[in-house]
Design a protein around this motif. Structure first.
Motif, PDB file in Angstrom:
ATOM      1  N   UNK A  38      34.309  39.971  47.205  1.00  0.00           N
ATOM      2  CA  UNK A  38      33.223  39.556  47.062  1.00  0.00           C
ATOM      3  C   UNK A  38      32.760  39.508  46.170  1.00  0.00           C
ATOM      4  N   UNK A  39      33.001  41.094  45.592  1.00  0.00           N
ATOM      5  CA  UNK A  39      32.075  41.565  43.912  1.00  0.00           C
ATOM      6  C   UNK A  39      32.638  40.963  42.405  1.00  0.00           C
ATOM      7  N   UNK A  40      33.983  41.194  43.288  1.00  0.00           N
ATOM      8  CA  UNK A  40      34.829  40.581  41.715  1.00  0.00           C
ATOM      9  C   UNK A  40      34.677  38.675  41.544  1.00  0.00           C
ATOM     10  N   UNK A  41      34.932  37.954  42.535  1.00  0.00           N
ATOM     11  CA  UNK A  41      34.545  36.807  42.391  1.00  0.00           C
ATOM     12  C   UNK A  41      33.289  36.981  42.063  1.00  0.00           C
ATOM     13  N   UNK A  42      32.174  36.990  41.961  1.00  0.00           N
ATOM     14  CA  UNK A  42      31.157  36.787  41.725  1.00  0.00           C
ATOM     15  C   UNK A  42      30.947  36.910  40.171  1.00  0.00           C
ATOM     16  N   UNK A  43      31.421  38.289  40.189  1.00  0.00           N
ATOM     17  CA  UNK A  43      31.908  38.078  38.516  1.00  0.00           C
ATOM     18  C   UNK A  43      31.837  36.971  37.551  1.00  0.00           C
ATOM     19  N   UNK A  44      33.463  36.938  38.355  1.00  0.00           N
ATOM     20  CA  UNK A  44      34.627  35.664  38.089  1.00  0.00           C
ATOM     21  C   UNK A  44      33.719  34.713  38.099  1.00  0.00           C
ATOM     22  N   UNK A  45      33.017  33.917  38.754  1.00  0.00           N
ATOM     23  CA  UNK A  45      31.973  32.690  38.511  1.00  0.00           C
ATOM     24  C   UNK A  45      31.270  33.029  36.986  1.00  0.00           C
ATOM     25  N   UNK A  46      30.032  33.934  37.626  1.00  0.00           N
ATOM     26  CA  UNK A  46      29.641  34.213  36.446  1.00  0.00           C
ATOM     27  C   UNK A  46      29.822  33.992  34.938  1.00  0.00           C
ATOM     28  N   UNK A  47      31.156  34.508  34.746  1.00  0.00           N
ATOM     29  CA  UNK A  47      31.896  34.503  33.456  1.00  0.00           C
ATOM     30  C   UNK A  47      32.105  33.578  33.339  1.00  0.00           C
ATOM     31  N   UNK A  48      32.879  32.679  34.551  1.00  0.00           N
ATOM     32  CA  UNK A  48      33.185  31.227  34.649  1.00  0.00           C
ATOM     33  C   UNK A  48      31.933  30.063  33.197  1.00  0.00           C
ATOM     34  N   UNK A  49      30.884  30.770  34.589  1.00  0.00           N
ATOM     35  CA  UNK A  49      29.711  29.589  33.910  1.00  0.00           C
ATOM     36  C   UNK A  49      29.116  29.961  32.696  1.00  0.00           C
ATOM     37  N   UNK A  50      29.472  31.023  32.314  1.00  0.00           N
ATOM     38  CA  UNK A  50      29.291  31.289  30.523  1.00  0.00           C
ATOM     39  C   UNK A  50      30.704  31.115  29.374  1.00  0.00           C
ATOM     40  N   UNK A  51      31.722  29.982  29.892  1.00  0.00           N
ATOM     41  CA  UNK A  51      32.804  30.207  29.817  1.00  0.00           C
ATOM     42  C   UNK A  51      33.308  30.897  28.908  1.00  0.00           C
ATOM     43  N   UNK A  52      33.259  32.071  29.593  1.00  0.00           N
ATOM     44  CA  UNK A  52      34.197  33.544  28.680  1.00  0.00           C
ATOM     45  C   UNK A  52      36.032  32.222  28.492  1.00  0.00           C
ATOM     46  N   UNK A  53      36.457  32.969  27.527  1.00  0.00           N
ATOM     47  CA  UNK A  53      37.794  32.574  27.434  1.00  0.00           C
ATOM     48  C   UNK A  53      38.531  33.221  28.760  1.00  0.00           C
ATOM     49  N   UNK A  54      38.750  34.692  29.073  1.00  0.00           N
ATOM     50  CA  UNK A  54      39.401  35.385  30.077  1.00  0.00           C
ATOM     51  C   UNK A  54      38.411  37.186  30.279  1.00  0.00           C
ATOM     52  N   UNK A  55      38.790  37.436  31.634  1.00  0.00           N
ATOM     53  CA  UNK A  55      38.468  39.229  32.120  1.00  0.00           C
ATOM     54  C   UNK A  55      39.804  38.889  32.124  1.00  0.00           C
ATOM     55  N   UNK A  56      39.395  40.508  31.390  1.00  0.00           N
ATOM     56  CA  UNK A  56      40.831  41.402  31.269  1.00  0.00           C
ATOM     57  C   UNK A  56      40.390  42.440  31.955  1.00  0.00           C
ATOM     58  N   UNK A  57      41.270  43.643  32.829  1.00  0.00           N
ATOM     59  CA  UNK A  57      41.750  44.345  33.614  1.00  0.00           C
ATOM     60  C   UNK A  57      42.258  45.853  32.694  1.00  0.00           C
ATOM     61  N   UNK A  58      41.536  46.849  32.344  1.00  0.00           N
ATOM     62  CA  UNK A  58      42.006  47.753  32.027  1.00  0.00           C
ATOM     63  C   UNK A  58      42.989  48.631  33.729  1.00  0.00           C
ATOM     64  N   UNK A  59      43.559  49.269  33.349  1.00  0.00           N
ATOM     65  CA  UNK A  59      44.071  50.196  34.075  1.00  0.00           C
ATOM     66  C   UNK A  59      44.770  50.982  33.921  1.00  0.00           C
ATOM     67  N   UNK A  60      44.579  52.399  34.708  1.00  0.00           N
ATOM     68  CA  UNK A  60      45.298  53.271  34.421  1.00  0.00           C
ATOM     69  C   UNK A  60      46.156  53.914  36.392  1.00  0.00           C
ATOM     70  N   UNK A  61      47.287  54.350  36.289  1.00  0.00           N
ATOM     71  CA  UNK A  61      47.556  55.070  37.003  1.00  0.00           C
ATOM     72  C   UNK A  61      47.807  56.208  37.626  1.00  0.00           C
TER      73      UNK A  61
END
Length: 454
Positions: A38-61
């Protein structure tokens, strides 16, 4: 009438215990829900409300383990010890959102082309055309030790390998042509085999028979992101990238990089206007100018432990800084020993002035707010600063990193985005449904269809 050019806004995410700002977990307003869908879902909906193009995740293995040959300090000081599997996180977001693009970092060193092609093609279908792949060529001993790799290729050879990796992935994405799936119940024909092709790739580094087990996707191909800043990295981006993520510290450096990269894209036979170049930036927004300055001081001075800085610096450079004190100068010998440090040292000289860069300067750059431009002030003042970069050909938009979550993005959506929209510099609503629509990119034709038509 010519339509006004508008900027791209990308949210720079981590699926773990901190944002890219290593002290974010200590902020009093940070929500520690990173192990909850739900944490990621909340942030995603928040950014979508702001019409952001993209949310992208950095990663290290790997957990940072270069400093002192141990992961102890990464664990103790919260230097990004937690990294969740991004395919699962993006699957959650594909269901929780409906418009914003969804991107993830996958390495060309520790994954196979078929695996990457299938993962992002699947995401593109399940998100209705919103997938993006951030291409990286990993060079880190901690990651190598998790995957049984004993030695790394040299810098240029890593990019040669990545070029072939992209050729295979692109070929697999094109192995199903549009219209191949028939669903013809009467004849019993599921798909047209004349429109589904084996790849038959046998190269220096990879072989892949194909075809992909996923039909052609809504975007034709997922969007490709790349962040290489060396000469070879820029050449790679000129051939493949559709969104280029940069780390330019100041506006003049950014303008020079922007011109150089656009020229390289043209030299590669591509339209420079079809590639978005976006530097990473922080936005520290306050209700008043004084409030924003107070917030900035806290982020710069209080939140990041020096050991977290050194731990992350060692991971970035693949070099153990435990043998140095914070006040040691960065010498030519150290530059020769540490991977990728030369460009960072030059960038830091732009920030701090003078020729002497010390270990503490490098560590602060890695872990605090010095990695890119920092826009500080009220919503109007931050919009002014962003507009200056955008309208003076320093960038096509920004990759915004969060000082704390979810509050930093809440501040941008509430105070900065409306000001950019008022000036006509950012969309007021999504005009299309796919990430390519948001970025103004055409849906590419299948290479086989192009060849057949020529």
């Amino acid at each position: 009438m010519t339509q006004q050019r508008t900027m791209s806004l990308v949210a720079f995410m981590q699926a773990g215990s901190t944002s890219v700002y290593a002290g974010s977990w200590r902020h009093p307003a940070t929500e520690h829900g990173y192990l909850d869908a739900s944490y990621y879902a909340k942030i995603g909906r928040q950014l979508e409300e702001g019409c952001f193009d993209l949310m992208f995740f950095d990663d290290r293995l790997a957990m940072p383990g270069i400093y002192g040959g141990s992961v102890a300090d990464a664990v103790r000081y919260g230097a990004r010890p937690v990294k969740l599997d991004l395919s699962v996180v993006l699957g959650v977001l594909a269901q929780a959102t409906s418009r914003i693009g969804l991107g993830a970092t996958y390495s060309t060193t520790y994954h196979a082309p078929f695996h990457v092609a299938r993962t992002f093609a699947t995401l593109d279908h399940l998100s209705a055309g919103r997938a993006a792949w951030n291409v990286v060529t990993s060079v880190n001993d901690s990651e190598a030790q998790n995957f049984g790799v004993q030695s790394h290729l040299g810098h240029d050879e890593r990019y040669d390998r990545a070029d072939e990796f992209l050729e295979v992935v692109a070929g697999l994405w094109d192995s199903w042509e549009d219209g191949a799936v028939l669903h013809d119940r009467a004849s019993g024909h599921y798909a047209d085999p004349a429109l589904v092709h084996e790849l038959g790739h046998v190269g220096r580094y990879f072989s892949a028979r194909g075809p992909l087990t996923v039909p052609r996707t809504p975007q034709g191909r997922p969007v490709v992101i790349q962040a290489g800043s060396s000469g070879r990295g820029r050449e790679f981006a000129s051939r493949w990238a559709e969104l280029i993520f940069t780390g330019d510290p100041g506006i003049e450096v950014a303008r020079s990089h922007y011109r150089d990269q656009k020229d390289r894209i043209a030299d590669a036979g591509r339209d420079p206007a079809s590639v978005r170049i976006c530097p990473m930036a922080y936005a520290v927004v306050g209700e008043t100018e004084a409030h924003a300055a107070e917030r900035e001081a806290m982020f710069l001075e209080e939140m990041v432990h020096p050991m977290a800085s050194l731990t992350l610096l060692s991971e970035l450079m693949n070099y153990d800084f435990s043998r140095h004190s914070l006040d040691d100068p960065i010498t030519d010998d150290l530059i020769a020993s540490a991977s990728g440090i030369r460009g960072l040292v030059e960038n830091l000289r732009e920030h701090i002035g003078g020729d002497t860069v010390r270990v503490r300067d490098l560590a602060a750059h890695r872990a605090t707010l010095l990695q890119g431009p920092r826009f500080v002030g009220t919503g109007t003042q931050v919009a002014d600063q962003m507009a200056e970069w955008f309208t003076s050909d320093a960038c096509d938009g920004f990759v915004l990193a969060a000082t704390h979550l979810p509050g930093a993005f809440e501040d941008v959506v509430r105070m900065v985005v409306p000001e950019l929209q008022r000036r006509g510099l950012f969309r007021t609503r999504y005009e299309g449904s796919t990430l390519r629509d948001h970025l103004g990119l055409n849906r590419p034709a299948s290479a086989r269809a192009v060849a057949a038509a020529s």
